[in-house]
Design an enzyme around this catalytic site. Structure first.
Site, mmCIF file in Angstrom:
data_model
loop_
_atom_site.group_PDB
_atom_site.id
_atom_site.type_symbol
_atom_site.label_atom_id
_atom_site.label_comp_id
_atom_site.label_asym_id
_atom_site.label_seq_id
_atom_site.Cartn_x
_atom_site.Cartn_y
_atom_site.Cartn_z
ATOM 1 N N SER A 1 -5.465 -0.787 13.279
ATOM 2 C CA SER A 1 -6.601 0.054 13.163
ATOM 3 C C SER A 1 -7.499 0.663 14.628
ATOM 4 O O SER A 1 -7.225 -0.232 15.856
ATOM 5 C CB SER A 1 -7.877 0.203 12.476
ATOM 6 O OG SER A 1 -9.049 1.104 12.483
ATOM 7 N N ALA B 1 -12.391 -7.438 9.752
ATOM 8 C CA ALA B 1 -11.217 -7.886 9.038
ATOM 9 C C ALA B 1 -10.049 -6.691 9.403
ATOM 10 O O ALA B 1 -8.445 -7.478 9.589
ATOM 11 C CB ALA B 1 -11.322 -7.379 7.679
ATOM 12 N N LYS B 2 -10.202 -6.077 9.782
ATOM 13 C CA LYS B 2 -8.650 -5.608 10.899
ATOM 14 C C LYS B 2 -8.438 -6.197 12.833
ATOM 15 O O LYS B 2 -7.507 -6.359 12.947
ATOM 16 C CB LYS B 2 -9.296 -3.510 11.518
ATOM 17 C CG LYS B 2 -8.912 -2.816 10.189
ATOM 18 C CD LYS B 2 -6.859 -2.948 9.900
ATOM 19 C CE LYS B 2 -7.028 -1.993 8.451
ATOM 20 N NZ LYS B 2 -5.073 -2.487 8.690
ATOM 21 N N ASN C 1 0.725 -2.913 5.601
ATOM 22 C CA ASN C 1 -0.367 -2.352 5.562
ATOM 23 C C ASN C 1 -1.019 -1.890 4.511
ATOM 24 O O ASN C 1 -2.500 -1.445 4.524
ATOM 25 C CB ASN C 1 0.422 -0.604 4.978
ATOM 26 C CG ASN C 1 -0.161 0.790 5.020
ATOM 27 O OD1 ASN C 1 -0.386 1.298 5.580
ATOM 28 N ND2 ASN C 1 0.213 1.026 3.713
ATOM 29 N N VAL D 1 -1.799 -7.177 -3.901
ATOM 30 C CA VAL D 1 -2.272 -8.437 -2.791
ATOM 31 C C VAL D 1 -3.549 -9.633 -2.404
ATOM 32 O O VAL D 1 -3.427 -10.189 -1.635
ATOM 33 C CB VAL D 1 -1.924 -7.605 -1.203
ATOM 34 C CG1 VAL D 1 -0.855 -6.405 -1.099
ATOM 35 C CG2 VAL D 1 -3.590 -6.249 -1.476
ATOM 36 N N TYR E 1 -15.155 -2.954 7.768
ATOM 37 C CA TYR E 1 -13.880 -2.650 8.151
ATOM 38 C C TYR E 1 -13.367 -3.232 10.032
ATOM 39 O O TYR E 1 -12.013 -4.007 9.534
ATOM 40 C CB TYR E 1 -13.718 -1.310 8.132
ATOM 41 C CG TYR E 1 -11.846 -0.279 8.408
ATOM 42 C CD1 TYR E 1 -11.364 -0.529 7.081
ATOM 43 C CD2 TYR E 1 -11.545 0.350 9.392
ATOM 44 C CE1 TYR E 1 -10.229 -0.429 7.692
ATOM 45 C CE2 TYR E 1 -10.578 0.632 9.376
ATOM 46 C CZ TYR E 1 -9.441 0.493 8.684
ATOM 47 O OH TYR E 1 -8.247 0.746 8.390
ATOM 48 N N GLY F 1 0.488 -1.024 -0.037
ATOM 49 C CA GLY F 1 0.115 -0.113 0.349
ATOM 50 C C GLY F 1 1.195 1.061 -0.546
ATOM 51 O O GLY F 1 0.839 2.059 0.593
ATOM 52 N N ALA F 2 1.954 1.187 -0.757
ATOM 53 C CA ALA F 2 3.217 2.203 -0.879
ATOM 54 C C ALA F 2 2.897 3.554 -1.464
ATOM 55 O O ALA F 2 3.866 3.987 -1.509
ATOM 56 C CB ALA F 2 4.046 1.208 -0.961
#
Ligand SMILES: [Zn+2]
Length: 656
Positions: free
Chosen positions: A540, A556-557, A487, A461, A553, A416-417
């Site tokens: 997160s 998953a986190k 990330n 990814v 979200y 995620g760069a």
């Protein structure tokens, strides 16, 4: 080799020094003439000093400058009469020579004059050019080198047997040229070292260099010594072994090393030669390379750890054989390695250093093969190589501390760069000295970071094969893997559980959870042979403090966090640390436009500023803050911490 002289360009330079800069750069452009700071040039000028007195000065290349990029400030102005007096001294140490040369400069801010300044001074021509041309050095590095040089040039050049550069060389040439007619010479060939040419104008001096080197090249061509690297050699690539080699070399050196494996046709063909171990270990192309490459490369066999050990022991014996008692032994570990049937590895504390060694080895392996076709590659005797490696001027540099960055030589991978926290992580890792593989779906990745130490790779990814390939690219490119910042993520639209679109859920689970598991799986074997390996999961605040409408979200986190906790348990035995950061309200990302920020602030009836700093510390959290924390977690500060979850949110009542 063709002359690059261009009349239109050259006429712009009215001044002798400007022309000197011009032709020096022409020489510097040819890697077959000079490499990384090799070679030197000069011009002599008559000037009038402040007192109205006439002064003859030698403007000679300063140390630390490269001919390819030199400017007029790169030339040191030294009084010619002093240099000419110096050569008459019966002896002079090189440290003393450097001191006296420096004192004879008319500009105290100029760089140290080249160690060949005295030699330039005694050549009675305005312009002097000196290179370490591959073709000439190759011919001199053969059993019948001198005979061949004589055959090519006849009496047009002075042939100088090898002696140590510096005062000894200047003195030797001074003595050899007492009764000669300089005007009958086009140049000098220094055995095992290089070429000098000279003339009263810049063009002739430069073009004589091109002419002499071309004659050597033509000679080699006529002898049919052209090497055609085989493009169909089968490279037995083994990336895990490469990472092991890098770890062992790093441990032996005492710091993390970048290990650049070349399997291009040139390197692979050389590594496939049946007698590679014999021809690769006879010595360097020119003695000045030894400072960067050591006398010989390591040959990798079946047990890399033992090979490094043996190399190191052999180096220590070489030191003992040649030292007087006043020398300090240098780091005894290899700077490059031949990996039979695979390729050649260059080791460096930085990508730049590995790249320089890689360039030198390209020229060296070609010269070795050509010289073999000319009857046998023969480098200088060990004692000459040793004298250069342990030159007093080099020894004097030891102990002067060179500060290294916290993550110097480390190799990191970030997902995620392309933007936000991921991009900030790439920049922070790079600023601290790491080499980085930066992955993102964004097609601009390959050009986003214009730096040798950062390799941008386009990677989805959610595709296992993409992840595996990207990790392999990292190993192939830098030699190993030490740090993973996992990330990549998305922030799905707000939907309640009852109204959830299945795609919203599936996409979030795929990117925010499953992709992290796949990345860990792909990286673990390499991290297991990394240097102080560390994984940082960017999770997160939602893990501890979920919000309505964010189940896709938050779930998953939370899963990603649980994955990291289990990873900490499982990977600890391999020495791999796994820690988590929980950022919140990081607004300097592509996700948060001014428009959205204004809308959200209005929704809560507060200003944008208040919205951004809506936390206990009333502070704004930036991508850079998160990246700095992630870097700290990858470094020594967190060396004894694993499984930790650190919030970076300005303080959140629901989390505390
Ligand atoms: Zn030289």
């Amino acid at each position: 080799m063709n002359s690059l002289w261009n009349n239109d360009e050259a006429t712009q330079y009215k001044d002798a020094l400007a022309l000197r800069v011009y032709t020096s750069r022409l020489l510097g452009q040819e890697s077959a003439l000079v490499l990384h700071g090799g070679g030197n040039t000069s011009v002599k000028r008559n000037t009038t000093n402040l007192f109205g007195e006439n002064e003859e000065l030698l403007y000679v290349k300063g140390s630390g400058w490269d001919l390819a990029t030199i400017e007029s400030a790169g030339f040191a102005p030294v009084k010619l009469d002093i240099l000419k007096k110096m050569v008459q001294l019966p002896q002079l140490s090189d440290s003393e020579m450097v001191r006296v040369q420096r004192a004879a400069m008319t500009n105290p801010n100029a760089p140290n004059p080249s160690v060949e300044a005295i030699l330039h001074a005694i050549i009675p021509f305005t312009y002097v050019d000196h290179t370490h041309a591959d073709a000439v050095v190759t011919i001199t590095n053969t059993k019948t080198g001198e005979e061949r040089i004589r055959q090519i040039y006849g009496n047009r050049v002075l042939i100088v047997p090898y002696v140590m550069p510096g005062f000894i060389l200047a003195k030797k040439i001074y003595e050899m040229t007492q009764d000669i007619d300089w005007t009958a010479l086009e140049g000098m060939i220094l055995m095992n070292h290089g070429v000098f040419t000279f003339a009263d104008d810049a063009k002739t001096s430069y073009e004589r260099m091109i002419q002499l080197v071309s004659e050597a090249e033509n000679y080699l061509q006529a002898k049919n010594t052209h090497i055609v690297p085989s493009s169909n050699v089968v490279v037995k690539e083994d990336l895990l072994t490469l990472a092991r080699i890098r770890k062992s070399v790093s441990e032996a050196k005492g710091f993390p090393m970048i290990s650049q494996l070349d399997t291009n046709p040139k390197s692979a063909s050389f590594a496939h030669l049946s007698h590679v171990a014999s021809i690769a270990t006879r010595g360097p192309l020119t003695p000045d390379h030894v400072i960067r490459t050591k006398p010989i490369p390591m040959i990798i066999g079946n047990n890399p750890e033992a090979d490094i050990d043996n190399y190191t022991k052999a180096y220590c014996k070489y030191f003992e054989r040649n030292t007087n008692d006043q020398l300090t032994r240098l780091n005894p570990t290899p700077c490059w390695a031949i990996w039979p049937e695979v390729g050649i590895i260059s080791f460096g504390r930085s990508v730049k250093e590995a790249g320089i060694i890689s360039d030198i080895k390209d020229h060296t392996v070609e010269a070795i093969q050509v010289a073999e076709m000319l009857g046998g590659w023969k480098a200088l005797p060990e004692s000459d190589i040793f004298d250069m490696e342990y030159w007093e001027l080099e020894q004097a540099k030891l102990g002067k501390s060179s500060t290294s960055l916290a993550l110097q030589g480390k190799i990191a991978l970030v997902t995620g760069a392309a933007s936000g926290i991921g991009r900030a992580c790439v920049e922070a890792l790079h600023a601290q000295g790491a080499a980085v593989i930066a992955l993102d779906l964004n097609p601009a990745m390959t050009t986003l970071f214009d730096k040798k130490e950062i390799l941008g790779v386009v990677c989805d990814v959610t595709i296992d094969e993409n992840i595996k390939n990207s990790v392999e690219i990292a190993i192939r490119h830098f030699g190993g893997l030490d740090i993973v910042i996992s990330n990549a993520g998305i922030f799905p639209p707000s939907e309640t559980i009852a109204d959830m679109n299945p795609k919203t859920w599936d996409d979030s689970i795929a990117i925010n959870l499953t992709s992290h598991q796949r990345l860990l799986q792909a990286c673990t074997p390499y991290l297991a042979v990394g240097i102080e390996p560390a994984i940082i999961m960017v999770a997160s605040k939602n893990v501890a403090a979920p919000g309505p409408g964010a189940s896709a979200y938050s779930v998953a986190k939370a899963g990603q966090t649980q994955l990291a906790r289990v990873a900490a348990l499982e990977l600890g035995a391999l020495g791999i640390r796994v820690n988590m950061v929980h950022p919140n309200a990081v607004f300097d990302t592509a996700l948060w436009t001014t428009e959205i920020l204004e809308k959200r602030a209005k929704h809560y009836g507060i200003t944008v500023e208040e919205y951004k700093t809506n936390n206990i510390l009333k502070t704004e959290v930036t991508s850079k803050d998160v990246a700095e924390l992630a870097c700290a977690m990858a470094g020594p500060l967190f060396a004894k911490t694993t499984g930790a979850q650190v919030p970076i949110d300005g303080g959140n009542e629901r989390v505390i």
